[in-house]
Design an enzyme around this catalytic site. Sequence first.
Site, PDB file in Angstrom:
ATOM      1  N   LYS A  61       1.076  -1.331  -0.036  1.00 21.14           N
ATOM      2  CA  LYS A  61       0.096  -0.312  -0.148  1.00 21.14           C
ATOM      3  C   LYS A  61       1.146   1.495  -0.241  1.00 21.14           C
ATOM      4  O   LYS A  61       1.668   1.234   0.914  1.00 21.14           O
ATOM      5  CB  LYS A  61      -1.224   0.234   1.431  1.00 21.14           C
ATOM      6  N   HIS A  66      -5.787   2.311  14.138  1.00 19.05           N
ATOM      7  CA  HIS A  66      -5.947   1.133  14.033  1.00 19.05           C
ATOM      8  C   HIS A  66      -4.633  -0.114  14.446  1.00 19.05           C
ATOM      9  O   HIS A  66      -3.662   0.136  14.817  1.00 19.05           O
ATOM     10  CB  HIS A  66      -6.195   0.822  12.794  1.00 19.05           C
ATOM     11  N   HIS A  85      -1.773   2.128  16.589  1.00 14.68           N
ATOM     12  CA  HIS A  85      -1.195   3.045  16.075  1.00 14.68           C
ATOM     13  C   HIS A  85      -1.823   4.143  14.527  1.00 14.68           C
ATOM     14  O   HIS A  85      -3.374   3.754  14.422  1.00 14.68           O
ATOM     15  CB  HIS A  85       0.022   2.900  14.644  1.00 14.68           C
TER      16      HIS A  85
END
Length: 333
Positions: A200, A219, A275
């Site tokens: 990503k 998350h 984080h």
Amino acid sequence: MGVERVQTIASLSNNLGTIPPEFIRSEHEQPGKTTFHGPVPELPVIDLANPDQDQIIREIVEASSEWGIFQVISHGIPEEVVKEFQRVGKHFFELPQEEKEKIAKQPGMKEGYGTKLQREPEGKKTWVDFLYHNVWPPHILNYNIWPQSPPEYRKANDEYCKYLVPLVDRLFEYLSTGLGLEKNVLKEALGGENMRMLLKINYYPPCPFPDLALGVAPHTDMCTFTLLVPNDVPGLQILKDDHWVDAKYIPNSIIVHIGDQLEISSNGKYKSVLHRTTVNKDRTRMSWPVFCEPPEDLVIGPLPQLISVENPAKFKSKNYKDYAYCKLNKIPQ
């Protein structure tokens, strides 16, 4: 009607000196109010060139148990390979908008260029555009949704993975040995040669009010673990001892996040790190996480070797596809 990208919203916002209200976090999430500025311990740094392998294992176990995140240096990926990997990703996001839209993420697809469309429970959005595509193993790669520009994009990614895959194997061995298991046990339990690696690229454009917005909301990563390189603009924060603290990045290191599947399979010995990402007023932050994921149909639960009467299973066993569905839809596991 086309999707409005954060890159476009950012250009307008910076000209107007405002940001749309859906990007303004509630007070309990605003980084300006919730970032801890007192003295904090530095993120663990582990030198993989240390000739004392037992010490490396001890340091990885400690970091994975107490932090859920660490940085590795002397990791074997040449600096120029990382720089080229980052250069081609940055080039993609600097292309004209219509070029980027050619590989836009389609409904129901994991891969492609996109912006998070669904709002969070409080109706908020995050200040980020992204590009997802698989990078490993070779037989699952769909080059049709990889950027065609710059022409070196594919070569740079292939070269990066040539070095990343052995590093992933090495980390699995250390983490497995650290649990008192044979070095191959953990990787085999989490997919073995069928494990997938998903890249990503996150693009966080400048934001006129960085104290009010987030690039990524808090998350944990649902995968096994994540290996990440950022650019030189800070932004990663972790929750440590109930405080949001800046994760200071050492240049040329690789950041390793412990993910949910590793926490589950280790029966809670290793901790999945909570984080989030902040944004910058003047500069674009970018990051390149690679998520190491089990195959969708693999059932993952605490390893039987780690379960006993004194240490019962703390998690249910579930196939990864179902786990991911529950996580993304905020359904209890």
